[in-house]
Design an enzyme around this catalytic site. Structure first.
Site, short mmCIF file in Angstrom:
data_model
loop_
_atom_site.label_atom_id
_atom_site.label_comp_id
_atom_site.label_asym_id
_atom_site.label_seq_id
_atom_site.Cartn_x
_atom_site.Cartn_y
_atom_site.Cartn_z
N VAL A 6 3.95 7.69 12.59
CA VAL A 6 2.77 8.27 13.45
C VAL A 6 1.93 9.04 12.59
O VAL A 6 2.35 9.94 12.39
CB VAL A 6 3.23 8.96 14.49
CG1 VAL A 6 2.01 9.24 15.70
CG2 VAL A 6 4.45 7.97 15.36
N LYS A 17 2.50 4.12 18.54
CA LYS A 17 2.56 5.54 18.27
C LYS A 17 2.82 6.48 19.53
O LYS A 17 3.46 7.30 19.39
CB LYS A 17 1.55 5.82 17.51
CG LYS A 17 1.20 5.29 16.27
CD LYS A 17 -0.04 5.34 15.27
CE LYS A 17 -0.10 4.68 14.11
NZ LYS A 17 -1.56 4.49 13.71
N THR A 22 0.88 -1.30 -0.10
CA THR A 22 -0.06 -0.01 -0.05
C THR A 22 0.92 1.25 -0.02
O THR A 22 0.86 2.27 -0.77
CB THR A 22 -0.93 0.03 1.22
OG1 THR A 22 -1.57 -1.25 1.24
CG2 THR A 22 -1.82 1.00 1.36
P1 NAP Z 1 1.63 -3.90 3.03
O1 NAP Z 1 0.79 -3.44 1.90
O2 NAP Z 1 1.13 -5.05 3.39
O3 NAP Z 1 3.06 -4.04 2.35
C1 NAP Z 1 3.96 -4.59 2.71
C2 NAP Z 1 5.11 -4.84 1.60
O4 NAP Z 1 6.18 -5.48 2.13
C3 NAP Z 1 4.59 -5.88 0.43
O5 NAP Z 1 5.00 -5.22 -0.92
C4 NAP Z 1 5.41 -7.01 0.74
O6 NAP Z 1 5.51 -7.98 -0.43
C5 NAP Z 1 6.50 -6.70 1.60
N1 NAP Z 1 6.84 -7.42 2.41
C6 NAP Z 1 6.35 -7.85 3.64
N2 NAP Z 1 7.05 -8.87 4.42
C7 NAP Z 1 7.92 -9.04 3.63
C8 NAP Z 1 8.91 -10.22 3.76
N3 NAP Z 1 9.26 -10.78 4.90
N4 NAP Z 1 9.59 -10.34 2.59
C9 NAP Z 1 9.57 -9.78 1.56
N5 NAP Z 1 8.60 -8.70 1.34
C10 NAP Z 1 7.86 -8.61 2.43
O7 NAP Z 1 1.95 -2.75 4.08
P2 NAP Z 1 1.75 -1.30 3.98
O8 NAP Z 1 0.16 -0.90 4.49
O9 NAP Z 1 2.35 -0.71 2.88
O10 NAP Z 1 2.51 -0.92 5.39
C11 NAP Z 1 3.88 -0.68 5.26
C12 NAP Z 1 4.44 -0.06 6.51
O11 NAP Z 1 4.11 1.18 6.56
C13 NAP Z 1 4.19 -0.81 7.89
O12 NAP Z 1 5.27 -0.63 8.78
C14 NAP Z 1 3.02 -0.05 8.24
O13 NAP Z 1 2.93 -0.02 9.56
C15 NAP Z 1 3.45 1.43 7.90
N6 NAP Z 1 2.35 2.24 7.64
C16 NAP Z 1 1.03 1.84 6.88
C17 NAP Z 1 0.06 2.81 6.71
C18 NAP Z 1 -0.83 2.52 5.89
O14 NAP Z 1 -1.87 3.38 5.73
N7 NAP Z 1 -0.96 1.47 5.17
C19 NAP Z 1 0.07 4.12 7.48
C20 NAP Z 1 1.28 4.34 8.31
C21 NAP Z 1 2.35 3.40 8.30
P3 NAP Z 1 4.42 -8.18 -1.27
O15 NAP Z 1 3.97 -7.08 -2.02
O16 NAP Z 1 5.05 -9.12 -2.25
O17 NAP Z 1 3.31 -9.26 -0.48
N1 HSE Z 2 -4.01 0.70 11.34
C1 HSE Z 2 -3.54 1.97 11.26
C2 HSE Z 2 -4.84 2.89 11.72
C3 HSE Z 2 -2.74 2.44 10.18
O1 HSE Z 2 -5.82 2.45 11.71
O2 HSE Z 2 -4.51 4.10 11.90
C4 HSE Z 2 -2.15 3.48 9.84
O3 HSE Z 2 -1.12 3.52 11.12
#
Ligand code: NAP
Ligand code: HSE
Length: 437
Positions: free
Chosen positions: A137, A210, A20
């Site tokens: 955060v 956070k 994402t």
């Molecule tokens: P996500 O959609 O699940 O994407 C994770 C990515 O990392 C995917 O591309 C996955 O590969 C890869 N990955 C995960 N574990 C792996 C492993 N063991 N080996 C190789 N590749 C791996 O997660 P996301 O939502 O983008 O979140 C990423 C980070 O940002 C997290 O730390 C989350 O807490 C933080 N974050 C997210 C948001 C949000 O709104 N989503 C907001 C703030 C912070 P594949 O694509 O091949 O599965």
């Molecule tokens: N699960 C988190 C939320 C994603 O709902 O705020 C962003 O850190």
């Protein structure tokens, strides 16, 4: 760009994760490459992207950049490693390897920063690289930089915010549509809001991570997830929400970090996450749906509120790219961003030392003297009553008590005593009340 900038070699970027957040980072990096080059004084080149499945279709990322060999990404010789894969391992080891190889790191990983930020800071210091984590955060909202830099000349006294969008979405639905917990959980799930382990959201763990990060920055004291008192929203009922509305309050999952002690000398800090009632006129009461907002109190600056989108690919990528620009500027112009600041080393105190107000809903015997007995229970623990409201009669008799501010320990002792009294058939609900000071 100036002549000097045109000749500057591109800043090489490697990325762990292209989900994402990562896919939005790659998209925005490509879309804004011209502007970013002007802002930094050098262009950017994406050199490697580590993922789990290289066969997944990924718009805007050349297939040749994708690899499952994550170590090769960390050791690709990039100037900046963006870590957006999440989790503790292998993210931690890969970040440490990349730093040792000379890369600055930008991460969105709140879980890792809250569990082991100290190790990452120490490595950044040792290898003279940057560590930035604005996206960890409250997504897009600039909050880490204001706390780390803009407020570095002030004394922060309290940070209180809504930092989990999923639970705020759920509580907003319960409040506005009268839905129950199970219904809003299903809605959040259908919209893809819940983390793959939903307990991270609904049990308050994501918000607690956070809170730890914010508390560490605000109070120059090392704080980890284990230091944070944490209650989720699983016990919040439709009846609690309705009772709150009736009294002019709304229920929010709050992350609170505050100094405890006197104006002259703090005893320490308390960091807590729990549902709480806040008055409808409080700025946080109007933060609806999946939005986040954080209220900061500082001695000289006064009260400030930071508001915006706390999650989602593009909003989070905006924060990641802001950090990438900061780290890239240091590559081009020299210098380093701020490191860890834990010089105050305050004690992280037990929740019992927090000061708050309580709402207590009691099912009571309807007979003379009951109110006096109940008032006595509060008084015997030094808890002052602000409002009492009687509801129903006979077997339906109920009392709603709202207290003035007292120590959490005194309030808990009062509730324990109420639970043991004959006059009290049942303590139906207890909730903290915030934002009335
Ligand atoms: P996500 O959609 O699940 O994407 C994770 C990515 O990392 C995917 O591309 C996955 O590969 C890869 N990955 C995960 N574990 C792996 C492993 N063991 N080996 C190789 N590749 C791996 O997660 P996301 O939502 O983008 O979140 C990423 C980070 O940002 C997290 O730390 C989350 O807490 C933080 N974050 C997210 C948001 C949000 O709104 N989503 C907001 C703030 C912070 P594949 O694509 O091949 O599965
Ligand atoms: N699960 C988190 C939320 C994603 O709902 O705020 C962003 O850190």
């Amino acid at each position: 760009m100036s002549e000097r900038d045109k000749s500057a070699p591109p800043v090489r970027i490697a990325m762990l994760g292209a989900g994402t957040v990562g896919s939005s980072v790659a998209k925005l990096l490509a879309r804004h490459q011209h502007d970013l080059a002007h802002r930094v004084g050098a262009g950017f080149e994406l050199v490697a992207v580590g993922v789990k499945d290289i066969n997944k279709p990924r718009v805007g990322i050349a297939q040749s950049l994708l690899t499952q060999d994550l170590e090769s990404v960390a050791l690709s010789g990039a100037d900046i490693l963006i870590e957006v894969m999440g989790g503790i391992e292998p993210a931690r080891s890969l970040i440490l390897s990349a730093m040792e190889a000379g890369a600055s790191v930008v991460t969105a990983n709140k879980a890792l920063m809250a569990e082991d930020g100290a190790a990452l800071y120490a490595a950044a210091e040792r290898f003279d690289v940057d560590l930035y984590f604005e996206a960890a955060v409250a997504g897009a909202i600039p909050l880490i930089r204001p706390l780390r830099e803009s407020l570095a000349g002030d004394r922060v006294t309290k940070v209180m915010g809504i930092v989990n969008g999923t639970t705020n979405f759920m509580l907003t639905k319960m409040d506005e549509e009268g839905a129950n917990y199970a219904e809003v959980f299903d809605q959040a799930n259908a919209l893809g809001y819940l983390e793959s382990d939903p307990s991270l959201d609904v049990d308050g763990i994501d918000a607690a991570a956070k809170a730890a990060i914010l508390a560490e920055l605000a109070f120059h004291t090392r704080v980890t997830l284990a230091d944070v008192y944490c209650e989720g929203i699983g016990n919040v009922t439709k009846a609690d929400i309705a009772a709150a509305r009736d009294m002019g309050f709304v229920i929010k999952l709050l992350a609170i970090a505050e100094l405890v002690g006197t104006q002259e000398k703090e005893d320490g800090i308390v960091v807590r996450v729990h549902p709480a009632m806040i008055p409808l006129h409080h700025p946080l009461a109007n933060v609806r749906g999946s939005f986040n907002a954080v209220f900061v109190q500082a001695e000289a600056a006064g009260e400030m509120m930071f508001y915006g989108r706390g999650a989602g690919g593009d909003p989070t990528a905006s924060a990641v790219l802001g950090d990438v620009v900061a780290a890239a500027r240091h590559r081009v112009l020299g210098g380093r961003g701020p490191g860890e600041s834990t010089y105050l080393g305050l004690e992280v105190l037990d929740i019992g030392r927090a000061h708050t107000r309580y709402y207590v809903n009691l099912d009571v015997q309807d007979r003379p003297g009951v109110l006096a007995q109940i008032a006595h229970a509060f008084a015997s623990h030094g808890v002052s009553i602000q409002v009492v409201r009687q509801e129903g009669q006979g077997s339906e008799a109920g009392l709603i008590v709202r207290t003035h501010s007292g120590s959490e320990a005194a309030l808990k002792a009062t509730v324990d005593q109420l639970e043991s009294m004959d006059e009290v058939r049942k303590v139906v609900g207890v909730m903290r009340v915030e934002g009335e000071d």
